[in-house]
Write a protein that holds these residues in place. Structure first.
Motif, PDB file in Angstrom:
ATOM      1  N   UNK A   1       2.084  13.403   2.599  1.00  0.00           N
ATOM      2  CA  UNK A   1       1.083  12.434   2.167  1.00  0.00           C
ATOM      3  C   UNK A   1       0.880  11.294   3.151  1.00  0.00           C
ATOM      4  N   UNK A   2       1.861  11.104   4.043  1.00  0.00           N
ATOM      5  CA  UNK A   2       1.720  10.068   5.060  1.00  0.00           C
ATOM      6  C   UNK A   2       2.652  10.356   6.241  1.00  0.00           C
ATOM      7  N   UNK A   3       2.343   9.720   7.356  1.00  0.00           N
ATOM      8  CA  UNK A   3       3.148   9.833   8.570  1.00  0.00           C
ATOM      9  C   UNK A   3       3.222   8.438   9.181  1.00  0.00           C
ATOM     10  N   UNK A   4       4.404   8.091   9.660  1.00  0.00           N
ATOM     11  CA  UNK A   4       4.606   6.801  10.317  1.00  0.00           C
ATOM     12  C   UNK A   4       5.091   7.023  11.748  1.00  0.00           C
ATOM     13  N   UNK A   5       4.998   5.966  12.538  1.00  0.00           N
ATOM     14  CA  UNK A   5       5.496   5.977  13.904  1.00  0.00           C
ATOM     15  C   UNK A   5       5.769   4.541  14.309  1.00  0.00           C
ATOM     16  N   UNK A   6       6.589   4.371  15.317  1.00  0.00           N
ATOM     17  CA  UNK A   6       6.828   3.029  15.833  1.00  0.00           C
ATOM     18  C   UNK A   6       6.881   3.086  17.346  1.00  0.00           C
TER      19      UNK A   6
END
Length: 182
Positions: free
Chosen positions: A130-135
């Motif tokens: 449902x979502x993807x994150x990155x930094x």
């Protein structure tokens, strides 16, 4: 071992294999490549082999992990890209992480953006996330640019082991809206 095979116009993303050790070492022994990720350059190929084994273990335990990024034109290992379930970096608990790391001679050619886009496609279409994150480190202009270019939005800033990080996120709905308008 689980196998993966995802293609874009110029790239093949597939599972990391032991035979990728030379390419992995070329990648992570370059001080410019690891400058913003908080690790010293590798000095021994055994470290690269251990990294590959750790990712292969992620494939078995989590069903996903970083992929070898292969230039289709030459069949050359140019780095890695893809997804994983990250459990350490965030104060908010485990999250779906997008990442990439390319050998320096392949920077500035759009490969990171291309690999990141097909990784998002895989996350939402195949894995059903449902979502993807990155930094990215504040000073890593290239990586911050890629994350914005693929439609991720800046959500917060934090520190991790003394490294200032910009955080980005994209939801499945945002991704669907982005691909529907081209």
């Amino acid at each position: 071992m689980k196998t993966f095979h995802v293609e874009s116009e110029r790239l093949l993303l597939r599972e990391l294999r032991v035979e990728d050790v030379e390419g992995m070492f070329a990648l992570d022994s370059n001080p410019n490549v690891v400058k913003y990720i908080g690790i010293p350059p590798l000095t021994d190929k055994a470290q690269s082999l251990e990294y590959i084994h750790n990712i292969q273990q992620q494939y078995e335990e989590k069903g996903i992990g970083r992929w070898a990024c292969i230039l289709k034109e030459t069949n050359e290992f140019i780095g890695w890209a893809g997804l994983k379930i990250e459990e350490k970096l965030s104060d908010f608990g485990p999250y779906h992480d997008l990442g990439y790391r390319l050998r320096e001679e392949f920077w500035g050619k759009g490969y990171a953006t291309e690999a990141a886009k097909i990784s998002l496609d895989y996350a939402f279409e195949v894995l059903g996330w449902n979502d993807v994150e990155a930094c990215a480190d504040f000073d890593n202009k290239g990586s911050n640019h890629v994350l914005k270019k693929i439609g991720m939005r800046h959500t917060r800033d934090s520190m991790y082991e003394g490294i200032p990080l910009h955080w980005y996120k994209i939801t499945k709905l945002e991704w669907l809206q982005k691909i529907s308008i081209g």
